[in-house]
Design a protein around this motif. Sequence first.
Motif, mmCIF file in Angstrom:
data_model
loop_
_atom_site.group_PDB
_atom_site.id
_atom_site.type_symbol
_atom_site.label_atom_id
_atom_site.label_comp_id
_atom_site.label_asym_id
_atom_site.label_seq_id
_atom_site.Cartn_x
_atom_site.Cartn_y
_atom_site.Cartn_z
ATOM 1 N N ASP A 101 0.766 -1.292 0.223
ATOM 2 C CA ASP A 101 -0.034 -0.104 -0.168
ATOM 3 C C ASP A 101 0.735 1.103 0.031
ATOM 4 O O ASP A 101 0.607 2.266 -0.704
ATOM 5 N N ARG A 102 1.998 1.184 0.926
ATOM 6 C CA ARG A 102 2.938 2.068 0.977
ATOM 7 C C ARG A 102 3.525 2.418 -0.643
ATOM 8 O O ARG A 102 3.772 3.657 -1.143
ATOM 9 N N VAL A 103 3.793 1.332 -1.218
ATOM 10 C CA VAL A 103 4.170 1.436 -2.697
ATOM 11 C C VAL A 103 3.104 2.159 -3.675
ATOM 12 O O VAL A 103 3.617 3.141 -4.491
ATOM 13 N N ASN A 104 2.097 1.679 -3.550
ATOM 14 C CA ASN A 104 1.027 2.131 -4.377
ATOM 15 C C ASN A 104 0.670 3.773 -4.373
ATOM 16 O O ASN A 104 0.466 4.480 -5.268
ATOM 17 N N LYS A 105 0.884 4.348 -2.996
ATOM 18 C CA LYS A 105 0.826 5.500 -2.749
ATOM 19 C C LYS A 105 1.862 6.392 -3.641
ATOM 20 O O LYS A 105 1.597 7.313 -4.264
ATOM 21 N N TYR A 106 3.113 5.999 -3.780
ATOM 22 C CA TYR A 106 3.952 6.310 -4.750
ATOM 23 C C TYR A 106 3.988 6.235 -6.025
ATOM 24 O O TYR A 106 3.967 7.281 -6.973
ATOM 25 N N SER A 107 3.379 5.119 -6.236
ATOM 26 C CA SER A 107 3.153 4.713 -7.746
ATOM 27 C C SER A 107 2.335 5.744 -8.382
ATOM 28 O O SER A 107 2.165 5.831 -9.588
ATOM 29 N N GLN A 108 1.192 6.062 -7.693
ATOM 30 C CA GLN A 108 0.014 6.836 -8.192
ATOM 31 C C GLN A 108 0.449 8.336 -8.507
ATOM 32 O O GLN A 108 -0.022 9.000 -9.304
ATOM 33 N N LYS A 109 1.820 8.846 -7.739
ATOM 34 C CA LYS A 109 2.266 10.241 -7.955
ATOM 35 C C LYS A 109 3.231 10.145 -9.024
ATOM 36 O O LYS A 109 3.807 11.182 -9.522
ATOM 37 N N ASP A 110 4.121 8.921 -8.973
ATOM 38 C CA ASP A 110 5.216 8.948 -10.098
ATOM 39 C C ASP A 110 5.169 7.714 -10.858
ATOM 40 O O ASP A 110 5.285 6.642 -10.545
ATOM 41 N N HIS A 111 4.986 8.195 -12.065
ATOM 42 C CA HIS A 111 4.540 6.940 -13.119
ATOM 43 C C HIS A 111 6.053 6.083 -13.311
ATOM 44 O O HIS A 111 5.904 5.003 -13.848
ATOM 45 N N ARG A 112 7.091 6.528 -12.780
ATOM 46 C CA ARG A 112 8.284 5.812 -13.080
ATOM 47 C C ARG A 112 8.191 4.629 -11.911
ATOM 48 O O ARG A 112 9.039 3.578 -12.038
ATOM 49 N N ILE A 113 7.522 4.773 -10.976
ATOM 50 C CA ILE A 113 7.491 3.636 -9.758
ATOM 51 C C ILE A 113 6.405 2.747 -10.351
ATOM 52 O O ILE A 113 5.140 3.057 -10.318
ATOM 53 N N LYS A 114 6.563 1.357 -10.382
ATOM 54 C CA LYS A 114 5.755 0.283 -10.727
ATOM 55 C C LYS A 114 5.390 -0.964 -9.685
ATOM 56 O O LYS A 114 6.393 -1.122 -9.140
ATOM 57 N N LEU A 115 4.188 -1.022 -9.449
ATOM 58 C CA LEU A 115 4.015 -2.116 -8.525
ATOM 59 C C LEU A 115 3.206 -3.484 -9.168
ATOM 60 O O LEU A 115 2.224 -3.138 -9.710
ATOM 61 N N ILE A 116 3.839 -4.627 -8.839
ATOM 62 C CA ILE A 116 3.202 -5.650 -9.419
ATOM 63 C C ILE A 116 3.039 -6.811 -8.195
ATOM 64 O O ILE A 116 3.863 -6.706 -7.238
ATOM 65 N N ARG A 117 1.846 -7.041 -7.950
ATOM 66 C CA ARG A 117 1.676 -7.976 -6.838
ATOM 67 C C ARG A 117 1.347 -9.439 -7.433
ATOM 68 O O ARG A 117 0.758 -9.995 -8.431
ATOM 69 N N LEU A 118 2.098 -10.422 -6.822
ATOM 70 C CA LEU A 118 2.060 -11.883 -7.092
ATOM 71 C C LEU A 118 1.103 -12.264 -6.769
ATOM 72 O O LEU A 118 0.563 -12.031 -5.702
ATOM 73 N N PRO A 119 0.332 -13.529 -7.303
ATOM 74 C CA PRO A 119 -0.832 -14.114 -6.979
ATOM 75 C C PRO A 119 -0.730 -15.102 -5.723
ATOM 76 O O PRO A 119 -1.373 -15.105 -4.839
ATOM 77 N N GLN A 120 0.517 -15.419 -5.464
ATOM 78 C CA GLN A 120 0.755 -16.181 -4.283
ATOM 79 C C GLN A 120 2.324 -16.254 -4.040
ATOM 80 O O GLN A 120 3.191 -15.852 -4.567
ATOM 81 N N ASN A 121 2.787 -16.258 -2.570
ATOM 82 C CA ASN A 121 4.234 -16.210 -2.224
ATOM 83 C C ASN A 121 4.960 -17.191 -2.667
ATOM 84 O O ASN A 121 4.719 -18.327 -2.730
ATOM 85 N N SER A 122 5.942 -16.533 -3.410
ATOM 86 C CA SER A 122 6.913 -17.407 -4.344
ATOM 87 C C SER A 122 8.295 -17.199 -4.097
ATOM 88 O O SER A 122 9.238 -18.241 -4.530
ATOM 89 N N GLY A 123 8.772 -16.488 -3.278
ATOM 90 C CA GLY A 123 10.173 -16.287 -2.916
ATOM 91 C C GLY A 123 10.930 -15.100 -3.767
ATOM 92 O O GLY A 123 10.296 -14.720 -4.829
ATOM 93 N N GLY A 124 11.867 -14.838 -3.202
ATOM 94 C CA GLY A 124 12.670 -13.521 -3.592
ATOM 95 C C GLY A 124 13.190 -13.674 -5.048
ATOM 96 O O GLY A 124 13.189 -12.714 -5.766
ATOM 97 N N ALA A 125 13.588 -15.073 -5.520
ATOM 98 C CA ALA A 125 14.018 -15.030 -6.937
ATOM 99 C C ALA A 125 13.144 -14.835 -7.988
ATOM 100 O O ALA A 125 13.127 -14.200 -8.581
ATOM 101 N N LEU A 126 11.803 -15.210 -7.560
ATOM 102 C CA LEU A 126 10.804 -15.259 -8.597
ATOM 103 C C LEU A 126 10.245 -13.770 -8.794
ATOM 104 O O LEU A 126 10.025 -13.577 -9.806
ATOM 105 N N ALA A 127 10.246 -13.259 -7.662
ATOM 106 C CA ALA A 127 9.628 -11.851 -7.635
ATOM 107 C C ALA A 127 10.753 -10.882 -8.384
ATOM 108 O O ALA A 127 10.410 -9.940 -9.295
ATOM 109 N N ARG A 128 12.110 -11.238 -7.987
ATOM 110 C CA ARG A 128 13.242 -10.439 -8.961
ATOM 111 C C ARG A 128 13.019 -10.763 -10.227
ATOM 112 O O ARG A 128 12.889 -9.732 -11.175
#
Length: 249
Positions: free
Chosen positions: A48-75
Amino acid sequence: MNKLISIITPLYNSERFIESTIKSVISQSYKNWEMIVVDDCSTDKGADRVNKYSQKDHRIKLIRLPQNSGGALARNKAIEEAKGKYIAFLDSDDLWHPEKLEKQVKFMEENNYDFTYTWYEKMDEDGNLINEIVKSKDKMDYSELLKSNQIGCLTAIYNQKKLGKIYMPLIKKRQDYALWLQVLKKTKYGYCLKENLAQYRLVNGSVSSNKINLIKFNWKLFYEIEKLGLIKSSYYLMWNIFTKLFLKR
């Protein structure tokens, strides 16, 4: 020097730190970047905190994974979405100095380097500096890196336009180490910009703080991912242990 840099940031329960991390990116003197934050099903309000910034700055993008998958998959998801010439890495609890990107891209462009890293300093969980600067070697090839990972994830940048997109193996830890080894199969050396340009946060209870676990993860990396065989895997594991115990960077 107007090259787009894609910043890769995995997020998992970092509500306490993520805003400081984002602010350190927004404060960069180099402005042509995109920050791709991938939320790995956090249970706090970090996304939610990231989303607050992404709404103000188009350079910041938030992607939500559908399930917890670990840091490697997120990266890897962030790398998949990245559009920049350069791929940079910044975890959700670490910080960059304001001139970090500008100096490092200039270092790469002027010397035609495809993979670089910098020095960094350590801070405690509350952000207090502990007067320890990690100074990596001037340059490293694949064999040298096998002996010890001297590349801080928060400092690394590679040229994806030249080398292509390189992804992390889906292992629990040491994914960054594994990625640097893959990069050094495509370019002969990684080069160090010998300046302290980032701050690494030591978080209590993190897996990276458990040295015994790191031995296990290093073995998995050498033997199963790099497929070095029993003798070479043992050799490089001993080098890693020796470096941690007896050598200072």
